[in-house]
Design a protein around this motif. Structure first.
Motif, PDB file in Angstrom:
ATOM      1  N   UNK A   1      32.303  20.416  44.707  1.00 27.63           N
ATOM      2  CA  UNK A   1      31.245  21.395  44.799  1.00 27.63           C
ATOM      3  C   UNK A   1      31.836  22.737  45.227  1.00 27.63           C
ATOM      4  N   UNK A   2      31.314  23.820  44.672  1.00 30.22           N
ATOM      5  CA  UNK A   2      31.813  25.153  44.964  1.00 30.22           C
ATOM      6  C   UNK A   2      31.541  25.526  46.412  1.00 30.22           C
ATOM      7  N   UNK A   3      32.565  25.994  47.056  1.00 32.17           N
ATOM      8  CA  UNK A   3      32.462  26.499  48.418  1.00 32.17           C
ATOM      9  C   UNK A   3      33.289  27.768  48.467  1.00 32.17           C
ATOM     10  N   UNK A   4      32.659  28.899  48.739  1.00 28.39           N
ATOM     11  CA  UNK A   4      33.339  30.191  48.701  1.00 28.39           C
ATOM     12  C   UNK A   4      34.542  30.240  49.638  1.00 28.39           C
ATOM     13  N   UNK A   5      34.557  29.449  50.679  1.00 28.15           N
ATOM     14  CA  UNK A   5      35.651  29.499  51.639  1.00 28.15           C
ATOM     15  C   UNK A   5      36.911  28.810  51.137  1.00 28.15           C
ATOM     16  N   UNK A   6      36.777  27.830  50.233  1.00 29.87           N
ATOM     17  CA  UNK A   6      37.977  27.124  49.794  1.00 29.87           C
ATOM     18  C   UNK A   6      38.216  27.213  48.294  1.00 29.87           C
ATOM     19  N   UNK A   7      37.401  27.918  47.564  1.00 31.04           N
ATOM     20  CA  UNK A   7      37.558  28.049  46.120  1.00 31.04           C
ATOM     21  C   UNK A   7      38.115  29.424  45.823  1.00 31.04           C
ATOM     22  N   UNK A   8      39.356  29.498  45.422  1.00 31.78           N
ATOM     23  CA  UNK A   8      39.995  30.773  45.159  1.00 31.78           C
ATOM     24  C   UNK A   8      40.624  30.767  43.771  1.00 31.78           C
ATOM     25  N   UNK A   9      39.809  30.976  42.789  1.00 30.94           N
ATOM     26  CA  UNK A   9      40.295  31.123  41.420  1.00 30.94           C
ATOM     27  C   UNK A   9      39.628  32.362  40.843  1.00 30.94           C
ATOM     28  N   UNK A  10      40.388  33.150  40.119  1.00 30.49           N
ATOM     29  CA  UNK A  10      39.809  34.343  39.515  1.00 30.49           C
ATOM     30  C   UNK A  10      39.099  33.960  38.225  1.00 30.49           C
ATOM     31  N   UNK A  11      38.283  34.873  37.712  1.00 33.53           N
ATOM     32  CA  UNK A  11      37.572  34.614  36.463  1.00 33.53           C
ATOM     33  C   UNK A  11      38.556  34.469  35.304  1.00 33.53           C
ATOM     34  N   UNK A  12      39.591  35.284  35.305  1.00 32.62           N
ATOM     35  CA  UNK A  12      40.656  35.233  34.302  1.00 32.62           C
ATOM     36  C   UNK A  12      41.970  35.439  35.042  1.00 32.62           C
ATOM     37  N   UNK A  13      43.006  34.696  34.661  1.00 30.51           N
ATOM     38  CA  UNK A  13      44.300  34.895  35.299  1.00 30.51           C
ATOM     39  C   UNK A  13      45.422  34.605  34.314  1.00 30.51           C
ATOM     40  N   UNK A  14      46.609  35.087  34.638  1.00 29.50           N
ATOM     41  CA  UNK A  14      47.800  34.846  33.845  1.00 29.50           C
ATOM     42  C   UNK A  14      48.910  34.432  34.791  1.00 29.50           C
ATOM     43  N   UNK A  15      49.559  33.325  34.474  1.00 34.59           N
ATOM     44  CA  UNK A  15      50.702  32.845  35.251  1.00 34.59           C
ATOM     45  C   UNK A  15      51.912  32.860  34.323  1.00 34.59           C
ATOM     46  N   UNK A  16      52.957  33.569  34.707  1.00 35.43           N
ATOM     47  CA  UNK A  16      54.134  33.682  33.845  1.00 35.43           C
ATOM     48  C   UNK A  16      54.854  32.346  33.737  1.00 35.43           C
ATOM     49  N   UNK A  17      55.555  32.185  32.652  1.00 32.38           N
ATOM     50  CA  UNK A  17      56.317  30.963  32.409  1.00 32.38           C
ATOM     51  C   UNK A  17      57.357  30.751  33.502  1.00 32.38           C
ATOM     52  N   UNK A  34      48.595  38.155  37.217  1.00 30.84           N
ATOM     53  CA  UNK A  34      47.475  39.013  36.838  1.00 30.84           C
ATOM     54  C   UNK A  34      46.185  38.269  37.118  1.00 30.84           C
ATOM     55  N   UNK A  35      45.229  38.960  37.687  1.00 31.50           N
ATOM     56  CA  UNK A  35      43.908  38.354  37.917  1.00 31.50           C
ATOM     57  C   UNK A  35      42.826  39.333  37.517  1.00 31.50           C
ATOM     58  N   UNK A  36      41.736  38.800  36.980  1.00 27.38           N
ATOM     59  CA  UNK A  36      40.583  39.605  36.583  1.00 27.38           C
ATOM     60  C   UNK A  36      39.347  39.010  37.237  1.00 27.38           C
ATOM     61  N   UNK A  37      38.585  39.843  37.913  1.00 21.69           N
ATOM     62  CA  UNK A  37      37.306  39.443  38.487  1.00 21.69           C
ATOM     63  C   UNK A  37      36.206  40.214  37.767  1.00 21.69           C
ATOM     64  N   UNK A  46      31.696  43.228  48.244  1.00 22.50           N
ATOM     65  CA  UNK A  46      32.607  42.985  49.367  1.00 22.50           C
ATOM     66  C   UNK A  46      33.368  41.661  49.256  1.00 22.50           C
ATOM     67  N   UNK A  47      32.712  40.520  48.964  1.00 24.88           N
ATOM     68  CA  UNK A  47      33.472  39.269  48.843  1.00 24.88           C
ATOM     69  C   UNK A  47      34.504  39.304  47.710  1.00 24.88           C
ATOM     70  N   UNK A  48      34.197  39.990  46.618  1.00 24.06           N
ATOM     71  CA  UNK A  48      35.157  40.089  45.519  1.00 24.06           C
ATOM     72  C   UNK A  48      36.368  40.922  45.921  1.00 24.06           C
ATOM     73  N   UNK A  49      36.132  42.009  46.629  1.00 23.87           N
ATOM     74  CA  UNK A  49      37.233  42.853  47.094  1.00 23.87           C
ATOM     75  C   UNK A  49      38.106  42.075  48.085  1.00 23.87           C
ATOM     76  N   UNK A  50      37.494  41.305  48.961  1.00 25.98           N
ATOM     77  CA  UNK A  50      38.247  40.491  49.921  1.00 25.98           C
ATOM     78  C   UNK A  50      39.087  39.440  49.200  1.00 25.98           C
ATOM     79  N   UNK A  51      38.514  38.829  48.174  1.00 23.84           N
ATOM     80  CA  UNK A  51      39.231  37.822  47.389  1.00 23.84           C
ATOM     81  C   UNK A  51      40.431  38.452  46.689  1.00 23.84           C
TER      82      UNK A  51
END
Length: 73
Positions: A1-17, A34-37, A46-51
């Protein structure tokens, strides 16, 4: 279940090889270069900026925040 305190994934991201090769292939240990919110009308800024700040402190180098409220038709 989603919990803002422990769920840290961006809407879009890129992880290099190169980063994937260093990872232990554990979701919790991947950090995107790279992360996109996307801020919907119902989201508070405010929560998005903190993330985003947390990602920057961990080493993410590129971040994009798209505010849907500011887009014009």
């Amino acid at each position: 279940m989603y919990n803002e305190k422990n769920f840290r994934a961006s809407d879009v991201s890129f992880v290099s090889n190169d980063w994937l090769k260093k990872s232990q292939r554990d979701f919790g240990q991947l950090l995107p270069g790279l992360m996109v919110e996307i801020k919907a009308k119902s989201y508070r800024l405010k929560p998005l900026v903190e993330k985003i700040q947390q990602f920057l402190e961990l080493g993410t180098t590129v971040r994009i925040l798209i505010d849907l409220n500011s887009l014009r038709s």
